[in-house]
Design a protein around this motif. Structure first.
Motif: not given
Length: 377
Positions: A222-229, A211-215
């Protein structure tokens, strides 16, 4: 040592040698046990709501496979798209950098021109490394097939154990002497509770990191924030090394937009790692599993040295189970009882009839009893 003791010693050495040779198979079996324990605890929760055992197991397995499919569905397409774009951008970046170097050579003194690197020469020097990497592509594919077969083996073993866990538990308990089987059953209960605590704590920490990474990545654009998080949360299962691995794809995708985003992503992941290691994990794991940080790090080094990447991935559950067995067997049953003769203080009671009285006399002291008996005699 007599002949029987020598035979016993040789049998122990041979058993240890065989276990060492099949250590990878044992590690895969342990992974199946951990996964089966997780799904079994989930099925038991469904059973408490009134479901039958079979339907609860099927629902647990369905949730697990849905999670796996959802993970790859969220991760693979965005990464494939972004890294495909990255393969186009990297050569363009090299070309721009080479043009900038050519322009720089025309503006500096001739004495400094030989010290400016040439991109073409660097590519030629790196050509053997690239060819070697391409030559190892077959080995990478064969290694991927081997990993796939191991995953299938773990899933099959998990299904077998989950179908009838009590039967496999009884088989394991029967490997111990009869006088120790009840004790082993209690140790297995503690291991199951500890594994459930570790799984719960790891899931909470993984969710918070994701959750912290996605936010954070969404704020940075940054693109693909959900996948990276999600990837950062999953790699958080590997302590110490996981957060380092998760920052690499995030920085690579951030490079597609702007160089300053690379630095911003690095700072973001450093902050998340500090929050996770200093606040989230200690608070969560303190309530679930009590493991010292130094013990965790030593366990990771040990298991990755002898078992490879799979040992690193399973280092924490292996440490949790090993801690229970060492506490219960080595410390409580061996070391704490070392030198004790298991003598219990008993009260010696002798009832004798006094010659001068019709009442009976109770004697508690054995020395006093001996004197009383001698006096009566």
């Amino acid at each position: 040592m007599n002949l029987g003791q020598w035979i016993g010693l040789i049998a122990i050495v041979l058993s240890l040698y065989i276990l060492w040779q099949i250590r990878e198979v044992l590690l895969l079996m342990f992974a199946a046990v951990v996964l089966a324990t997780t799904l079994n605890r989930l099925a038991k929760r469904f059973q408490r709501s009134g479901m039958t055992r079979g339907f609860a197991v099927l629902l647990s397995v369905a949730i697990f496979f849905a999670g796996v499919v959802g993970f790859f569905w969220l991760i693979v397409p965005p990464f494939a798209q972004q890294f495909q774009e990255l393969t186009y951008r990297v050569p363009q970046g090299f070309e721009r950098f080479n043009n900038w170097l050519d322009a720089l050579r025309t503006r500096i003194p001739n004495q400094l021109v030989p010290y400016i690197p040439d991109i073409n020469s660097l590519i030629q020097q790196a050509q053997p490394i690239i060819n070697r990497a391409l030559g190892n592509s077959f080995a990478f594919v064969s290694g991927s097939l081997e990993v796939l077969l191991k995953v299938l083996l773990v899933l099959v073993l998990t299904g077998m154990i989950l179908a009838d866990p009590i039967a496999y538990r009884k088989v394991f308990i029967r490997l111990f002497p009869s006088f120790y089987r009840r004790r082993v059953e209690g140790i297995l209960d503690k291991c199951e509770v500890s594994l459930e605590g570790w799984i719960t704590g790891a899931f909470i920490a993984m969710s918070v990191v994701a959750l912290m990474s996605v936010v954070g990545l969404s704020v940075l654009g940054v693109k693909a924030a959900l996948a990276l998080g999600i990837l950062a949360g999953f790699l958080n299962l590997i302590p110490n090394l996981g957060p380092t691995l998760s920052v690499v794809p995030a920085m690579a995708i951030a490079l597609l937009d702007s160089p300053w985003k690379v630095v911003a992503v690095l700072i973001l992941y450093l902050i998340i790692q500090q929050v996770e290691s200093n606040f989230i994990t200690p608070i969560v794991m303190a309530h679930q599993v009590s493991l010292l940080p130094a013990v965790t790090l030593i366990a990771q080094l040990f298991f990755v040295t002898f078992f490879g990447f799979l040992g690193l991935f399973l280092a924490l559950p292996l440490t949790v189970v090993a801690k229970i067995w060492m506490q219960e067997v080595l410390i409580k049953d061996v070391l704490d009882e070392w030198g004790n003769n298991h003598r219990k203080d008993t009260e010696l009671v002798i009832v004798s009839e006094s010659p001068t009285s019709d009442k009976f006399t109770k004697v508690n002291d054995p020395w006093e009893a001996e004197s009383s008996v001698s006096d009566d005699e």
